[in-house]
Design a protein around this motif. Structure first.
Motif, PDB file in Angstrom:
ATOM      1  N   TRP A  65       0.725  -1.176   0.043  1.00 19.35           N
ATOM      2  CA  TRP A  65       0.042   0.124   0.047  1.00 19.35           C
ATOM      3  C   TRP A  65       0.929   1.437   0.071  1.00 19.35           C
ATOM      4  N   ARG A 139      -6.990 -12.196  -5.930  1.00 16.91           N
ATOM      5  CA  ARG A 139      -6.476 -11.011  -5.289  1.00 16.91           C
ATOM      6  C   ARG A 139      -6.728  -9.846  -6.420  1.00 16.91           C
ATOM      7  N   PRO A 142      -4.093  -3.115  -7.734  1.00 19.05           N
ATOM      8  CA  PRO A 142      -4.055  -1.619  -6.996  1.00 19.05           C
ATOM      9  C   PRO A 142      -4.978  -0.776  -7.740  1.00 19.05           C
ATOM     10  N   ALA A 145      -8.555  -2.061  -5.966  1.00 20.23           N
ATOM     11  CA  ALA A 145      -8.520  -1.995  -4.554  1.00 20.23           C
ATOM     12  C   ALA A 145      -9.680  -1.554  -3.956  1.00 20.23           C
ATOM     13  N   SER A 150      -6.045  -3.683   3.494  1.00 16.42           N
ATOM     14  CA  SER A 150      -6.477  -5.055   3.260  1.00 16.42           C
ATOM     15  C   SER A 150      -5.588  -5.795   2.047  1.00 16.42           C
ATOM     16  N   ASN A 151      -5.579  -7.134   2.075  1.00 19.22           N
ATOM     17  CA  ASN A 151      -4.811  -7.765   1.346  1.00 19.22           C
ATOM     18  C   ASN A 151      -5.730  -8.171  -0.059  1.00 19.22           C
ATOM     19  N   GLU A 152      -6.832  -7.807   0.148  1.00 18.08           N
ATOM     20  CA  GLU A 152      -7.579  -7.916  -1.350  1.00 18.08           C
ATOM     21  C   GLU A 152      -7.697  -9.306  -1.848  1.00 18.08           C
ATOM     22  N   TRP A 210       1.031  -5.128  -7.359  1.00 16.74           N
ATOM     23  CA  TRP A 210       1.616  -5.021  -6.131  1.00 16.74           C
ATOM     24  C   TRP A 210       2.915  -5.312  -6.165  1.00 16.74           C
TER      25      TRP A 210
END
Length: 340
Positions: A65, A139, A142, A145, A150-152, A210
């Motif tokens: 993030w 997942r 970016p 998101a 959070s880890n998504e 990410w």
């Protein structure tokens, strides 16, 4: 005095290309050595550690993030145009076509299908393993998101691990795996590692992945490259099967066409008239032997060759008549000479 020109490096390269292709007597096939097993185990542990760190929303997710909020594409916009083209080195379609063209030429020169079959096996493993991980973890990237921090995971995405990074490791790593000398293998291994890491960092710069996606994609591609010696027996079996199929197809095309079976003529019997009907009177048989006829272009009678004929001169003159011309008569007889 005649002098010979010194061959340049380019002349020697073209001379090698003009040689008749020869299958090498010994092809160095990498084996699953103890060193390779240790590297495979360490890479697998690194892969599982990255997955665990993302699933538990550890410090790695917070780093993801922070990098996303940093927005590298806004910090260094002057390299954006170049990296848009550089990231193509990780796309599966263009890179697979380029590498397949080179390995296809090598297969033709060496009379072996191993380079192309190795590339196909590695790409198949890449699609199965990376594709299953993407769909299994789901997942989001970016740009999509939802919750900050959070880890998504498990939201239907397909971003983890990075396919661009894993594809760059496998596609360019195949060239190092199939290198013919240890020195070329070392240089190509370093070049493929730098290229794949550069592609992964480029996706982070563009905001499509990410940072943890890139690390996991690099580990996923390296696992496939380290596991390829386990697939070598299957590659050898596939090559033998393809060559056997080719030989059978050539034998089938080279067979001679069988001679046609002679057909027995069918004898037709005369039809017998039913009782009460009159039968037509039988015709007399026509003699099948005809008198020989002279060819149509010859006159009837005995034929003589042109050289045996007597030349015939037409009577009269062929010149057209003229009123002012006196017809010629017979030549006057010569007078006898008399003494005087």
């Amino acid at each position: 005095m005649r002098t010979e020109r010194n061959l340049t490096r380019l002349d020697r390269v073209f001379a090698r290309l003009d040689r008749e292709p020869e299958r090498p007597a010994h092809i160095d096939v990498p084996r699953m050595s103890r060193h390779r097993v240790v590297l495979f185990s360490a890479t697998l542990a690194f892969y599982l550690a990255i997955v665990w760190a993302v699933v538990t929303t550890s410090w790695l997710v917070r780093l993801d993030w922070q990098v996303m909020f940093f927005r590298p594409y806004q910090q260094w916009p002057e390299i954006h145009a170049f990296l848009d083209y550089y990231v193509v080195l990780g796309q599966r379609g263009p890179t697979a076509v380029m590498v397949a063209a080179w390995l296809g030429w090598r297969s033709w020169r060496q009379h072996t299908l191993r380079p192309l079959l190795t590339l196909g096996a590695s790409l198949l493993l890449l699609n199965i393993t990376v594709g299953a991980a993407k769909l299994g973890m789901g997942r989001l990237g970016p740009h999509y998101a939802i919750t900050i921090g959070s880890n998504e995971m498990g939201l239907g995405g397909d971003i983890f691990p990075s396919g661009h990074t894993a594809n760059a490791v496998v596609t360019w790593g195949i060239l190092a795996y199939l290198a013919s000398t240890p020195r070329a293998r070392r240089w190509l291994s370093a070049l493929s590692a730098v290229t794949s890491l550069g592609v992964g960092l480029t996706t982070v710069y563009l905001g499509t992945h990410w940072l943890s996606d890139v690390l996991l994609g690099w580990a996923a591609g390296l696992l496939i490259m380290l596991a390829l010696p386990w697939v070598e027996p299957l590659i050898a079996m596939a090559e033998v099967a393809i060559f056997d199929l080719r030989d059978r197809w050539r034998d089938r095309r080279g067979r001679t066409v069988p001679a046609p079976v002679p057909v027995t003529p069918v004898v037709l019997k005369p039809r017998t008239a039913p009782v009460g009907e009159e039968t037509a009177p039988e015709r007399e048989p026509v003699a099948s032997v005809r008198s020989p006829r002279s060819p149509m272009h010859l006159a009837p009678g005995p034929h003589t060759a042109r050289s045996e004929r007597t030349p015939v001169t037409p009577a009269g003159s062929r010149r057209p008549p003229h009123s002012d011309r006196v017809p010629r008569g017979p030549a006057p007889a010569a007078r006898p000479l008399t003494g005087g």
